[in-house]
Design a protein around this motif. Structure first.
Motif, PDB file in Angstrom:
ATOM      1  N   ILE A   7       0.851  -1.188   0.000  1.00 36.07           N
ATOM      2  CA  ILE A   7       0.000   0.000   0.000  1.00 36.07           C
ATOM      3  C   ILE A   7       0.886   1.237   0.000  1.00 36.07           C
ATOM      4  N   LYS A   8       0.682   2.092  -0.991  1.00 37.99           N
ATOM      5  CA  LYS A   8       1.458   3.325  -1.102  1.00 37.99           C
ATOM      6  C   LYS A   8       0.534   4.487  -0.811  1.00 37.99           C
ATOM      7  N   VAL A   9       0.855   5.252   0.219  1.00 42.66           N
ATOM      8  CA  VAL A   9       0.051   6.425   0.571  1.00 42.66           C
ATOM      9  C   VAL A   9       0.865   7.675   0.262  1.00 42.66           C
ATOM     10  N   THR A  10       0.273   8.555  -0.526  1.00 40.58           N
ATOM     11  CA  THR A  10       0.957   9.764  -0.970  1.00 40.58           C
ATOM     12  C   THR A  10       0.470  11.008  -0.237  1.00 40.58           C
ATOM     13  N   ALA A  11      -0.649  10.877   0.473  1.00 44.19           N
ATOM     14  CA  ALA A  11      -1.299  12.031   1.093  1.00 44.19           C
ATOM     15  C   ALA A  11      -0.996  12.113   2.580  1.00 44.19           C
ATOM     16  N   GLY A  12      -1.079  13.336   3.088  1.00 46.14           N
ATOM     17  CA  GLY A  12      -0.958  13.604   4.524  1.00 46.14           C
ATOM     18  C   GLY A  12      -2.132  14.484   4.920  1.00 46.14           C
ATOM     19  N   MET A  13      -1.853  15.535   5.646  1.00 45.08           N
ATOM     20  CA  MET A  13      -2.927  16.459   6.034  1.00 45.08           C
ATOM     21  C   MET A  13      -3.483  17.230   4.838  1.00 45.08           C
ATOM     22  N   ASP A  14      -2.799  17.169   3.692  1.00 46.40           N
ATOM     23  CA  ASP A  14      -3.310  17.808   2.484  1.00 46.40           C
ATOM     24  C   ASP A  14      -4.537  17.071   1.936  1.00 46.40           C
ATOM     25  N   ALA A  15      -4.707  15.800   2.280  1.00 46.79           N
ATOM     26  CA  ALA A  15      -5.868  14.990   1.874  1.00 46.79           C
ATOM     27  C   ALA A  15      -6.106  13.962   2.988  1.00 46.79           C
ATOM     28  N   GLY A  33      -4.425 -10.878   9.235  1.00 47.97           N
ATOM     29  CA  GLY A  33      -3.354 -11.828   8.969  1.00 47.97           C
ATOM     30  C   GLY A  33      -2.723 -11.724   7.596  1.00 47.97           C
ATOM     31  N   VAL A  34      -3.034 -10.669   6.879  1.00 48.48           N
ATOM     32  CA  VAL A  34      -2.463 -10.465   5.548  1.00 48.48           C
ATOM     33  C   VAL A  34      -1.098  -9.794   5.685  1.00 48.48           C
ATOM     34  N   PRO A  35      -0.067 -10.296   4.997  1.00 50.78           N
ATOM     35  CA  PRO A  35       1.224  -9.605   4.992  1.00 50.78           C
ATOM     36  C   PRO A  35       1.081  -8.242   4.312  1.00 50.78           C
ATOM     37  N   VAL A  36       1.530  -7.186   4.993  1.00 50.08           N
ATOM     38  CA  VAL A  36       1.351  -5.818   4.505  1.00 50.08           C
ATOM     39  C   VAL A  36       2.675  -5.075   4.484  1.00 50.08           C
ATOM     40  N   SER A  37       2.876  -4.311   3.417  1.00 53.86           N
ATOM     41  CA  SER A  37       3.981  -3.366   3.322  1.00 53.86           C
ATOM     42  C   SER A  37       3.364  -2.006   3.024  1.00 53.86           C
ATOM     43  N   LEU A  38       3.466  -1.085   3.977  1.00 51.69           N
ATOM     44  CA  LEU A  38       2.906   0.261   3.846  1.00 51.69           C
ATOM     45  C   LEU A  38       4.022   1.231   3.497  1.00 51.69           C
ATOM     46  N   TRP A  39       3.874   1.911   2.357  1.00 47.44           N
ATOM     47  CA  TRP A  39       4.869   2.875   1.894  1.00 47.44           C
ATOM     48  C   TRP A  39       4.365   4.288   2.133  1.00 47.44           C
ATOM     49  N   LEU A  40       5.172   5.077   2.833  1.00 50.16           N
ATOM     50  CA  LEU A  40       4.859   6.473   3.127  1.00 50.16           C
ATOM     51  C   LEU A  40       5.631   7.339   2.136  1.00 50.16           C
ATOM     52  N   THR A  41       4.878   7.984   1.235  1.00 51.52           N
ATOM     53  CA  THR A  41       5.496   8.810   0.211  1.00 51.52           C
ATOM     54  C   THR A  41       4.859  10.186   0.236  1.00 51.52           C
ATOM     55  N   GLY A  42       5.486  11.134  -0.417  1.00 49.81           N
ATOM     56  CA  GLY A  42       4.941  12.491  -0.430  1.00 49.81           C
ATOM     57  C   GLY A  42       4.753  13.001   0.988  1.00 49.81           C
TER      58      GLY A  42
END
Length: 120
Positions: A7-15, A33-42
């Protein structure tokens, strides 16, 4: 073979709704129980720093810091290399358990046979 989520998240307080939805989906997947990789971008790269997720507020939403804690207990969290550099964030600045990595690592994770990639 179980599917995984990148999961790639590009938004912060702007959205804020888009940002919170990405963290909510990641936490729900980890809890299931799902393997997750969370990407913090922008702008979401800031949430890789101690205390920053506690500053995020959105009515009727689970606190972002709680969602991040869930993901950190059962998944991976990564701050984008370029996003970190643009914001002056270094490896010693991020929360323990969060890594800084670049596009080639994202592509590698997203292209595994069982991965489902989502972008928010």
């Amino acid at each position: 073979m179980a599917r995984s989520m990148v999961i790639k998240v590009t938004a912060g307080m702007d959205a804020p709704e888009r940002c919170n939805q990405a963290f909510t989906v990641a936490a729900a997947a980890v809890a299931s129980g799902v393997p997750v990789s969370l990407w913090l971008t922008g702008e979401s790269a800031w949430y890789g720093l101690p205390g920053r997720a506690k500053e995020f507020t959105l009515p009727e939403a689970t606190p972002l810091s709680d969602l991040l804690d869930i993901v950190l207990t059962g998944g991976k969290v990564t701050v984008c290399t370029q996003c970190a550099a643009r914001r002056g964030i270094g490896v010693d600045d991020v929360i323990e358990g969060i890594r800084i990595a670049g596009a080639s690592t994202f592509v590698e994770e997203a292209l595994t046979d069982n991965a489902q990639a989502l972008v928010y």
